[in-house]
Design an enzyme around this catalytic site. Structure first.
Site, PDB file in Angstrom:
ATOM      1  N   ASN A 181       1.184  -3.880 -13.826  1.00 52.99           N
ATOM      2  CA  ASN A 181       2.327  -4.375 -13.040  1.00 52.99           C
ATOM      3  C   ASN A 181       1.946  -5.604 -12.222  1.00 52.99           C
ATOM      4  O   ASN A 181       2.715  -6.570 -12.114  1.00 52.99           O
ATOM      5  CB  ASN A 181       2.836  -3.281 -12.098  1.00 52.99           C
ATOM      6  CG  ASN A 181       3.597  -2.210 -12.842  1.00 52.99           C
ATOM      7  OD1 ASN A 181       4.026  -2.403 -13.987  1.00 52.99           O
ATOM      8  ND2 ASN A 181       3.772  -1.054 -12.214  1.00 52.99           N
ATOM      9  N   LYS A 216     -10.789   1.999 -14.503  1.00 58.18           N
ATOM     10  CA  LYS A 216     -11.239   0.654 -14.109  1.00 58.18           C
ATOM     11  C   LYS A 216     -11.647  -0.166 -15.332  1.00 58.18           C
ATOM     12  O   LYS A 216     -11.474  -1.389 -15.366  1.00 58.18           O
ATOM     13  CB  LYS A 216     -12.418   0.760 -13.136  1.00 58.18           C
ATOM     14  CG  LYS A 216     -12.035   1.262 -11.747  1.00 58.18           C
ATOM     15  CD  LYS A 216     -11.329   0.189 -10.929  1.00 58.18           C
ATOM     16  CE  LYS A 216     -11.072   0.642  -9.506  1.00 58.18           C
ATOM     17  NZ  LYS A 216     -10.369  -0.371  -8.700  1.00 58.18           N
ATOM     18  N   TYR A 225      -4.901 -10.620 -20.526  1.00 55.80           N
ATOM     19  CA  TYR A 225      -3.973 -11.581 -19.906  1.00 55.80           C
ATOM     20  C   TYR A 225      -4.619 -12.964 -19.827  1.00 55.80           C
ATOM     21  O   TYR A 225      -3.985 -13.986 -20.089  1.00 55.80           O
ATOM     22  CB  TYR A 225      -3.564 -11.116 -18.501  1.00 55.80           C
ATOM     23  CG  TYR A 225      -2.326 -10.244 -18.456  1.00 55.80           C
ATOM     24  CD1 TYR A 225      -2.382  -8.903 -18.838  1.00 55.80           C
ATOM     25  CD2 TYR A 225      -1.101 -10.750 -18.016  1.00 55.80           C
ATOM     26  CE1 TYR A 225      -1.247  -8.094 -18.778  1.00 55.80           C
ATOM     27  CE2 TYR A 225       0.025  -9.949 -17.953  1.00 55.80           C
ATOM     28  CZ  TYR A 225      -0.049  -8.626 -18.344  1.00 55.80           C
ATOM     29  OH  TYR A 225       1.077  -7.835 -18.282  1.00 55.80           O
ATOM     30  N   VAL A 253       1.824   0.765  -6.487  1.00 50.71           N
ATOM     31  CA  VAL A 253       1.705  -0.295  -7.504  1.00 50.71           C
ATOM     32  C   VAL A 253       2.189   0.169  -8.875  1.00 50.71           C
ATOM     33  O   VAL A 253       2.486  -0.644  -9.746  1.00 50.71           O
ATOM     34  CB  VAL A 253       0.259  -0.857  -7.619  1.00 50.71           C
ATOM     35  CG1 VAL A 253      -0.120  -1.638  -6.379  1.00 50.71           C
ATOM     36  CG2 VAL A 253      -0.758   0.240  -7.910  1.00 50.71           C
ATOM     37  N   TYR A 277     -11.588   7.540 -13.041  1.00 45.36           N
ATOM     38  CA  TYR A 277     -11.843   6.316 -12.271  1.00 45.36           C
ATOM     39  C   TYR A 277     -12.578   5.296 -13.146  1.00 45.36           C
ATOM     40  O   TYR A 277     -12.132   4.152 -13.292  1.00 45.36           O
ATOM     41  CB  TYR A 277     -12.667   6.684 -11.043  1.00 45.36           C
ATOM     42  CG  TYR A 277     -12.994   5.545 -10.107  1.00 45.36           C
ATOM     43  CD1 TYR A 277     -12.008   4.974  -9.305  1.00 45.36           C
ATOM     44  CD2 TYR A 277     -14.301   5.063  -9.993  1.00 45.36           C
ATOM     45  CE1 TYR A 277     -12.323   3.946  -8.416  1.00 45.36           C
ATOM     46  CE2 TYR A 277     -14.622   4.046  -9.100  1.00 45.36           C
ATOM     47  CZ  TYR A 277     -13.629   3.487  -8.313  1.00 45.36           C
ATOM     48  OH  TYR A 277     -13.945   2.473  -7.435  1.00 45.36           O
ATOM     49  N   ASP A 313       0.844  -1.197   0.000  1.00 49.49           N
ATOM     50  CA  ASP A 313       0.000   0.000   0.000  1.00 49.49           C
ATOM     51  C   ASP A 313       0.880   1.248   0.000  1.00 49.49           C
ATOM     52  O   ASP A 313       1.924   1.284   0.639  1.00 49.49           O
ATOM     53  CB  ASP A 313      -0.936   0.003   1.240  1.00 49.49           C
ATOM     54  CG  ASP A 313      -2.180   0.833   1.006  1.00 49.49           C
ATOM     55  OD1 ASP A 313      -2.054   2.058   0.861  1.00 49.49           O
ATOM     56  OD2 ASP A 313      -3.285   0.250   0.944  1.00 49.49           O
TER      57      ASP A 313
HETATM   58  P1  NAD Z   1      -9.764   2.856  -0.034  1.00 45.36           P
HETATM   59  O1  NAD Z   1      -9.409   4.173  -0.623  1.00 45.36           O
HETATM   60  O2  NAD Z   1     -10.148   2.806   1.408  1.00 45.36           O
HETATM   61  O3  NAD Z   1      -8.597   1.802  -0.255  1.00 45.36           O
HETATM   62  C1  NAD Z   1      -7.750   1.812  -1.374  1.00 45.36           C
HETATM   63  C2  NAD Z   1      -6.355   1.501  -0.916  1.00 45.36           C
HETATM   64  O4  NAD Z   1      -5.481   1.521  -2.067  1.00 45.36           O
HETATM   65  C3  NAD Z   1      -5.803   2.537   0.061  1.00 45.36           C
HETATM   66  O5  NAD Z   1      -5.212   1.895   1.158  1.00 45.36           O
HETATM   67  C4  NAD Z   1      -4.780   3.312  -0.751  1.00 45.36           C
HETATM   68  O6  NAD Z   1      -3.743   3.872   0.026  1.00 45.36           O
HETATM   69  C5  NAD Z   1      -4.304   2.239  -1.720  1.00 45.36           C
HETATM   70  N1  NAD Z   1      -3.728   2.795  -2.939  1.00 45.36           N
HETATM   71  C6  NAD Z   1      -4.264   3.738  -3.755  1.00 45.36           C
HETATM   72  N2  NAD Z   1      -3.451   3.972  -4.794  1.00 45.36           N
HETATM   73  C7  NAD Z   1      -2.384   3.148  -4.630  1.00 45.36           C
HETATM   74  C8  NAD Z   1      -1.204   2.936  -5.371  1.00 45.36           C
HETATM   75  N3  NAD Z   1      -0.944   3.611  -6.505  1.00 45.36           N
HETATM   76  N4  NAD Z   1      -0.311   2.006  -4.916  1.00 45.36           N
HETATM   77  C9  NAD Z   1      -0.539   1.320  -3.765  1.00 45.36           C
HETATM   78  N5  NAD Z   1      -1.649   1.494  -3.030  1.00 45.36           N
HETATM   79  C10 NAD Z   1      -2.558   2.402  -3.452  1.00 45.36           C
HETATM   80  O7  NAD Z   1     -10.933   2.254  -0.947  1.00 45.36           O
HETATM   81  P2  NAD Z   1     -11.882   0.997  -0.706  1.00 45.36           P
HETATM   82  O8  NAD Z   1     -13.241   1.498  -0.523  1.00 45.36           O
HETATM   83  O9  NAD Z   1     -11.304   0.076   0.292  1.00 45.36           O
HETATM   84  O10 NAD Z   1     -11.819   0.321  -2.149  1.00 45.36           O
HETATM   85  C11 NAD Z   1     -10.935  -0.757  -2.424  1.00 45.36           C
HETATM   86  C12 NAD Z   1     -11.068  -1.153  -3.891  1.00 45.36           C
HETATM   87  O11 NAD Z   1     -12.406  -1.521  -4.173  1.00 45.36           O
HETATM   88  C13 NAD Z   1     -10.710  -0.024  -4.846  1.00 45.36           C
HETATM   89  O12 NAD Z   1      -9.993  -0.563  -5.932  1.00 45.36           O
HETATM   90  C14 NAD Z   1     -12.042   0.493  -5.303  1.00 45.36           C
HETATM   91  O13 NAD Z   1     -11.975   1.031  -6.589  1.00 45.36           O
HETATM   92  C15 NAD Z   1     -12.907  -0.762  -5.259  1.00 45.36           C
HETATM   93  N6  NAD Z   1     -14.323  -0.419  -5.039  1.00 45.36           N
HETATM   94  C16 NAD Z   1     -14.745   0.010  -3.820  1.00 45.36           C
HETATM   95  C17 NAD Z   1     -16.080   0.344  -3.650  1.00 45.36           C
HETATM   96  C18 NAD Z   1     -16.617   0.794  -2.306  1.00 45.36           C
HETATM   97  O14 NAD Z   1     -17.820   1.059  -2.189  1.00 45.36           O
HETATM   98  N7  NAD Z   1     -15.820   0.864  -1.271  1.00 45.36           N
HETATM   99  C19 NAD Z   1     -16.981   0.266  -4.731  1.00 45.36           C
HETATM  100  C20 NAD Z   1     -16.483  -0.146  -5.965  1.00 45.36           C
HETATM  101  C21 NAD Z   1     -15.154  -0.504  -6.110  1.00 45.36           C
END
Ligand code: NAD
Ligand code: UDP
Length: 336
Positions: free
Chosen positions: A106, A156, A166, A64, A152, A38
């Site tokens: 990656n 995605k 892949y 990442v 976003y 992270d």
């Molecule tokens: P969040 O922001 O709490 O968690 C995302 C995590 O990714 C964070 O810890 C952040 O520091 C880390 N991160 C961001 N960019 C990064 C990078 N370049 N390298 C390394 N780490 C990085 O969000 P969440 O709600 O826990 O969502 C997690 C995943 O689920 C995300 O990919 C999000 O798109 C997807 N998602 C979440 C929801 C929701 O309702 N929470 C809905 C649809 C999709």
């Protein structure tokens, strides 16, 4: 027959975030070794406080987009690394796009190199402002490719394209979960999402901010159901030949949610109305027939029950020093 070893080594990218931290905890609980990668862009060390001393848990602080080499034998990779709330992903839109495209590539390359199975956290945002309701996986979506949400949504969508390229080329075994709105402990008070905003506003005596007329809808999934769904998709023996929606199909208007959350937080303040952000989807509800059929999964926690676990957690958060949680003192972040 599923060949996943009983105890696996699992990399969780984005493991310090809201969903990722619950996922890390669940995987450790199943006896696996977990490597959390992270950058802490939106995640927090506090989310991992119960895991940091665990002998099977390792934290690697890295982006990442610039992944360090891993010498571990990896069995599975979950890619959750991406900001998820609209104000967070719009704060640096180019970085959001690159995290999703370069970062996912990656991690796919790492999956190819190690033979690990990869699960991509995609999103209901790939359907944009949907014209089909509820949304099944074969609906191609209605996305504005140049609006403020595009970094976003299109990031995605590009990540999904990479995953299936892949997979088709036999370079990695990939599963794609389309996650719908999820809530629960470890969300940030000031992340700008509906549940965190409404609960923190209600608990700190501020009126809840309704964007638009509040007639738009969302369907909210409790985080333990989400984690169960993600693990079920990762573990299922036969690779689904497309993405799988994971979410709770019970649909509410924003006004209904304000009412429910207000009751749970014991507030009677009238809400205030604010402009609707551009491209805000009008309706959202997952069709989860595929998840039911392929994974035998369906959400189990009703919203009322999930809120009973979430509201007290936020109440505790609001007692913490403002440096850790500024929502009580600051106005909620608003997306464009
Ligand atoms: P969040 O922001 O709490 O968690 C995302 C995590 O990714 C964070 O810890 C952040 O520091 C880390 N991160 C961001 N960019 C990064 C990078 N370049 N390298 C390394 N780490 C990085 O969000 P969440 O709600 O826990 O969502 C997690 C995943 O689920 C995300 O990919 C999000 O798109 C997807 N998602 C979440 C929801 C929701 O309702 N929470 C809905 C649809 C999709
Ligand atoms: N919303 C709202 N008030 C808030 C935060 C959000 O009315 O304080 C609305 C927002 O306009 C959207 C819905 O709630 O229609 C869900 O917003 P969120 O940011 O949680 O997630 P989205 O599903 O839009 O990505």
């Amino acid at each position: 027959m599923d060949m996943t070893p009983l105890s696996s080594t699992i990399l969780v990218a984005g493991g310090a975030g809201f969903i990722g931290s619950h996922l890390c905890e669940a995987l450790l609980g199943q006896g696996h070794a977990v490597i959390c990668v992270d950058s802490f862009q939106t995640g927090r060390r506090e989310n991992l406080s119960a895991l940091l001393g665990h002998p099977r848990f390792r934290l690697v602080e890295a982006d990442v987009e610039d992944l360090p080499p891993f010498r571990d034998r990896l069995d599975q990779i979950y890619n959750l690394a991406s900001p998820a709330s609209p104000p967070a992903y719009q704060a640096d839109p180019v970085r959001t796009m690159m995290t999703n495209v370069v970062g996912t590539n990656n991690l796919l390359a790492l999956a190819e190199q190690t033979g690990a199975r990869l699960l991509q956290a995609s999103t209901s945002e790939v359907y944009g402002d949907p014209e089909v309701h509820p949304q099944p996986e074969d609906y191609a979506g209605h996305v504005n490719c140049n609006g403020p949400r595009a970094c976003y949504d299109e990031g995605k969508r590009a990540a999904e394209a990479l995953c299936f390229d892949y997979l088709r080329a036999g370079r990695a075994e990939v599963r794609v979960a389309r996650i719908f709105n999820t809530y629960g402990p470890h969300m940030q008070c000031d992340d700008g999402r509906i549940v965190s905003n409404f609960i923190c506003q209600a608990l700190s005596g501020q009126p809840m901010t309704i964007y638009g007329n509040g007639e738009q809808t969302r369907s909210l999934c409790y985080v333990s159901d989400m984690v169960d769904g993600l693990i079920a998709l990762m573990e299922v023996a036969d690779t689904p030949d497309g993405p799988v929606n994971i979410g709770n199909p019970r649909e509410f208007t924003i006004l209904e949610l304000a009412d429910l959350i207000g009751r749970e937080a014991a507030t009677e303040l009238s809400p205030v109305f604010r402009p609707l952000p551009k491209d805000d989807p009008r309706r959202r509800r997952p069709d989860i027939a595929r998840a039911r059929a392929l994974l035998g999964w369906a959400p189990r926690v009703p919203l009322e029950e999930g809120l009973k676990k979430t509201v007290p957690w936020f109440a505790q958060e609001l007692q913490r020093p403002l440096a850790a949680c500024g929502a009580a003192a600051q106005p909620a972040k608003v997306p464009q």
